[in-house]
Design a protein around this motif. Structure first.
Motif, PDB file in Angstrom:
ATOM      1  N   GLN A  17       0.833  -1.201   0.000  1.00 39.31           N
ATOM      2  CA  GLN A  17       0.000   0.000   0.000  1.00 39.31           C
ATOM      3  C   GLN A  17       0.874   1.260   0.000  1.00 39.31           C
ATOM      4  O   GLN A  17       0.587   2.223  -0.712  1.00 39.31           O
ATOM      5  N   LYS A  18       1.938   1.247   0.794  1.00 41.04           N
ATOM      6  CA  LYS A  18       2.857   2.395   0.829  1.00 41.04           C
ATOM      7  C   LYS A  18       3.525   2.594  -0.519  1.00 41.04           C
ATOM      8  O   LYS A  18       3.697   3.726  -0.980  1.00 41.04           O
ATOM      9  N   LEU A  20       2.357   1.692  -3.461  1.00 41.69           N
ATOM     10  CA  LEU A  20       1.360   2.210  -4.398  1.00 41.69           C
ATOM     11  C   LEU A  20       1.124   3.698  -4.145  1.00 41.69           C
ATOM     12  O   LEU A  20       1.000   4.482  -5.086  1.00 41.69           O
ATOM     13  N   GLY A  21       1.085   4.095  -2.876  1.00 41.46           N
ATOM     14  CA  GLY A  21       0.927   5.502  -2.539  1.00 41.46           C
ATOM     15  C   GLY A  21       2.074   6.339  -3.066  1.00 41.46           C
ATOM     16  O   GLY A  21       1.874   7.456  -3.567  1.00 41.46           O
ATOM     17  N   SER A  22       3.270   5.799  -2.982  1.00 39.47           N
ATOM     18  CA  SER A  22       4.452   6.487  -3.493  1.00 39.47           C
ATOM     19  C   SER A  22       4.366   6.674  -5.008  1.00 39.47           C
ATOM     20  O   SER A  22       4.702   7.736  -5.537  1.00 39.47           O
ATOM     21  N   VAL A  23       3.888   5.643  -5.702  1.00 42.80           N
ATOM     22  CA  VAL A  23       3.740   5.747  -7.160  1.00 42.80           C
ATOM     23  C   VAL A  23       2.692   6.806  -7.497  1.00 42.80           C
ATOM     24  O   VAL A  23       2.893   7.616  -8.409  1.00 42.80           O
ATOM     25  N   LEU A  24       1.588   6.825  -6.749  1.00 43.75           N
ATOM     26  CA  LEU A  24       0.556   7.830  -7.008  1.00 43.75           C
ATOM     27  C   LEU A  24       1.078   9.244  -6.754  1.00 43.75           C
ATOM     28  O   LEU A  24       0.732  10.170  -7.489  1.00 43.75           O
ATOM     29  N   GLU A  25       1.932   9.415  -5.758  1.00 40.96           N
ATOM     30  CA  GLU A  25       2.537  10.731  -5.514  1.00 40.96           C
ATOM     31  C   GLU A  25       3.379  11.165  -6.707  1.00 40.96           C
ATOM     32  O   GLU A  25       3.314  12.314  -7.141  1.00 40.96           O
TER      33      GLU A  25
END
Length: 104
Positions: A17-18, A20-25
């Protein structure tokens, strides 16, 4: 896997999840770019790779096209996404995912 009997699965899920969040950022930082650009496609490809590992699925096309539609049409998702990543990001994510996964 049950998180109660296998706490490692909870940690693994959190790690994915972290990531994926980094990729979205990183993707949000490219929202001024064309969704067909190499940089945007490369980030969506990374999101695809991590998601396949997380969900243990070979093909995410249908799921991601549905998610793209939510980014483009679901007011609650749009508000939540734009609150985290900035105004207009939900639309950009939707268009970027649709461009990557569409057969058009």
């Amino acid at each position: 896997m049950n998180a109660v009997t296998n706490p490692a699965s909870t940690e693994l899920f959190s790690t994915y999840q972290k990531r994926l969040g980094s990729v979205l950022e990183k993707l949000a930082a490219k929202k001024e770019c064309d969704v067909h650009s190499f940089d945007v496609k490369e980030l969506v490809n990374e999101y695809d790779f991590v998601s396949k590992q997380l969900y243990q699925m070979d093909n995410l096309t249908q799921m991601m096209l549905e998610m793209a539609q939510l980014y483009l049409t679901d007011r609650q998702m749009q508000d939540a996404t734009d609150k985290v990543y900035g105004e207009g990001t939900s639309e950009f994510f939707g268009l970027a995912f649709r461009a990557f996964y569409s057969k058009e």
